[in-house]
Design an enzyme around this catalytic site. Structure first.
Site, mmCIF file in Angstrom:
data_model
loop_
_atom_site.group_PDB
_atom_site.id
_atom_site.type_symbol
_atom_site.label_atom_id
_atom_site.label_comp_id
_atom_site.label_asym_id
_atom_site.label_seq_id
_atom_site.Cartn_x
_atom_site.Cartn_y
_atom_site.Cartn_z
ATOM 1 N N HIS A 43 -6.932 3.472 21.275
ATOM 2 C CA HIS A 43 -6.135 4.575 21.811
ATOM 3 C C HIS A 43 -6.428 4.831 23.287
ATOM 4 C CE1 HIS A 43 -4.877 5.189 17.807
ATOM 5 N NE2 HIS A 43 -5.823 5.995 17.415
ATOM 6 N N GLY A 74 0.830 -1.198 0.000
ATOM 7 C CA GLY A 74 0.000 0.000 0.000
ATOM 8 C C GLY A 74 0.863 1.244 0.000
ATOM 9 N N ALA A 102 0.925 5.881 3.817
ATOM 10 C CA ALA A 102 2.334 5.867 3.420
ATOM 11 C C ALA A 102 2.828 7.274 3.113
ATOM 12 C CB ALA A 102 2.527 4.953 2.211
ATOM 13 N N ARG A 103 2.018 8.048 2.378
ATOM 14 C CA ARG A 103 2.439 9.388 1.991
ATOM 15 C C ARG A 103 2.498 10.339 3.185
ATOM 16 N NH1 ARG A 103 -1.424 8.677 -2.125
ATOM 17 N NH2 ARG A 103 -2.774 10.176 -1.047
ATOM 18 N N ARG A 135 -0.780 -1.937 -6.323
ATOM 19 C CA ARG A 135 -1.355 -2.414 -7.587
ATOM 20 C C ARG A 135 -1.039 -1.506 -8.766
ATOM 21 N NH1 ARG A 135 -7.572 -3.138 -6.389
ATOM 22 N NH2 ARG A 135 -7.157 -1.113 -5.421
ATOM 23 N N THR A 166 1.578 3.462 -2.090
ATOM 24 C CA THR A 166 1.092 4.689 -2.736
ATOM 25 C C THR A 166 -0.115 5.275 -2.011
ATOM 26 O OG1 THR A 166 -0.301 3.390 -4.241
ATOM 27 C CG2 THR A 166 1.919 3.948 -5.017
ATOM 28 N N GLY A 167 -0.509 4.684 -0.906
ATOM 29 C CA GLY A 167 -1.709 5.108 -0.190
ATOM 30 C C GLY A 167 -1.481 6.316 0.704
#
Length: 484
Positions: free
Chosen positions: A240, A17, A23-24, A51, A19-20
């Site tokens: 949390h 993932g 990650a960014r 993908r 490019t999700g």
């Protein structure tokens, strides 16, 4: 005060993932900051797998743009950015098929730590774990990182645990809760267990009650599809806030090591009393001028999902029996604020003729914003004319007390990702801990589902529904003010 930066071992980290959004916004910026700090060396590599058909150069360009949007300009030195981008690679891969797996296997190096970050939907965990083993990419020393939500209830959490356990040992699975990576949360343990000052008072004999607040000023726009399936109880309380409760209430572990700490947290969860219907309040934020309400943000006019929840929680053990813990969290509240406030009991006898002047001692651990510790104590008001008492704060802001280091503390993901490479699971949730939290949470959610009631409406920019105020008032207590 200068902190030491100890480089981690050489590693190959595969971000599924890659490019999700996560990650960014989180993973790649965290790795870049650790690279700039010197903790991630030139011998380390990050391989994104997704993908999308994309070349490695195109992925590097996308990453550069993401870093420029996520980090302050002083960090984006051209030379360091270029060196970091050289560490990146990309593989087009199908999680549920065979496309790309041979190419990924060919990129893995022998003799380095292998870590696999599952930044994907939980439905893909099983397929990824199976193929990592089938293609010989993962071995018995590899680490797997998984993000929340870890299940939607006890049954799905057990199913996910079982899927991962078929391919990896518990010591290889790192379930991230980014709250545990916050400096102030870790400092809660340091304050409690590295100072003789507080631990003798940290019990029901001396603590009147504890308030844990996680307030957000933003709504759920952009996350409506996910949030309307989860709600505040699943999204915040089960993970949390449960972790904050455990770290506040747990017994001293015999050692600061993964299983010792997690054993004590598990004991707290198992000692939690069932939540009575009268001890929980749900809410949904209403529209405000220029702002949509919750129902508009999730595009579901019939939604029964809560954007706010407040609970009174009891712990049936020797340390805490009789001391309530009040938890509240919500969206579109007055301000963004997270804190743990420990309210101590009043002295058994006052020697001062100061009726009505006494105010309780409170220790406040601020998680965000302006991380730090605040201890409110009573002193004599300056000036002549008798003994008049006044409450004053002993305030330690990390930004002020620690200088530049306090102002530029590592992001939670930075600390946690480095712990993965080091093989340290202390700040990660264990499988039985996750299951125990769901076992306590599920009956509350099931009761709501069975009743089908709408949550109470509350004004955007407020402190939540009035019913939450009464949750405290009936006990003769008040919520701490959420301050802008």
């Amino acid at each position: 005060m200068a902190s030491r930066v100890i480089p981690v071992e050489a590693f190959d980290m595969v971000v599924f993932g890659g490019t999700g959004d996560l990650a960014r916004r989180r993973i790649l910026p965290a790795l870049y900051r650790r690279f700039v700090a010197g903790q991630v060396s030139d011998a380390c590599r990050i391989i994104a797998a997704a993908r999308s058909a994309m070349t490695a150069d195109a992925f590097r360009q996308e990453t550069a743009a993401a870093l420029e949007g996520a980090l302050p300009p002083p960090l984006l030195d051209r030379g360091r950015l270029a060196a970091f981008l050289d560490r990146l690679d990309y593989v087009t891969l199908e999680a549920g098929g065979e496309t790309g797996w041979a190419a990924l296997a060919a990129r893995m190096r022998p003799g380095v730590v292998r870590a696999f970050y599952f930044s994907v939907a939980p439905a893909l965990f099983g397929a990824l774990a199976e193929r990592l083993r089938a293609h010989g990419i993962a071995d018995d020393d590899s680490r797997v990182v998984v993000e929340k939500p870890f299940g939607d209830d006890l049954d799905t959490a057990r199913a996910l645990n079982a899927v991962l356990a078929r391919h990896f040992g518990e010591g290889q699975i790192y379930r991230i809760d980014h709250y545990l990576g916050k400096e102030t949360v870790q400092n809660l343990m340091a304050v409690r267990f590295a100072n003789i000052l507080f631990e003798p008072l940290w019990n029901a004999q001396h603590v009147d009650h504890v308030q844990i607040t996680v307030a957000e000023s933003a709504g759920v726009a952009g996350r409506g599809a996910y949030y309307d399936r989860a709600g505040a109880m699943r999204d915040m309380v089960q993970n949390h806030m449960m972790q904050l409760l455990c770290l506040t209430a747990m017994e001293p572990p015999w050692h600061f090591s993964p299983d010792a700490v997690r054993d004590e947290k598990l004991k707290v969860i198992r000692a939690l009393d069932p939540v009575r219907p009268v001890d929980v309040v749900r809410g949904q934020y209403l529209p405000a001028p220029g702002q949509p309400g919750y129902l508009e943000d999730v595009a579901n006019p019939d939604s029964r999902t809560e954007s706010f929840v407040a609970l009174k929680v009891g712990i049936s053990n020797w340390r805490w029996k009789g001391t309530p813990f009040y938890l509240r969290t919500g969206k579109r509240l007055r301000a963004r604020e997270s804190e743990i406030a420990v309210h101590f009991r009043e002295p058994p006898h006052s020697i001062f003729d100061a009726a009505g002047q006494w105010r309780e001692n409170v220790m406040v651990i601020r998680l965000q914003p302006n991380e730090g510790l605040n201890l409110k104590v009573m002193i004599k008001e300056p000036g002549p004319g008798g003994m008049r008492l006044v409450q004053v704060p002993l305030d330690m802001s990390f930004a002020n007390a620690l200088g530049a280091e306090g102002r530029d503390m590592p992001d939670a993901h930075e600390r946690l990702i480095m712990d993965v490479i080091r093989g340290d699971q202390t700040l990660f949730m264990r499988g039985d801990e996750v299951a125990a939290a769901w076992a306590w949470t599920d009956p509350v959610i099931a009761r709501w589902d069975a009743a089908g009631d709408r949550p109470q409406g509350y004004a955007a920019g407020s402190e939540g529904p009035q019913e939450a105020m009464w949750l405290m008032h009936r006990d003769g207590r008040r919520w701490r003010e959420i301050r802008p």
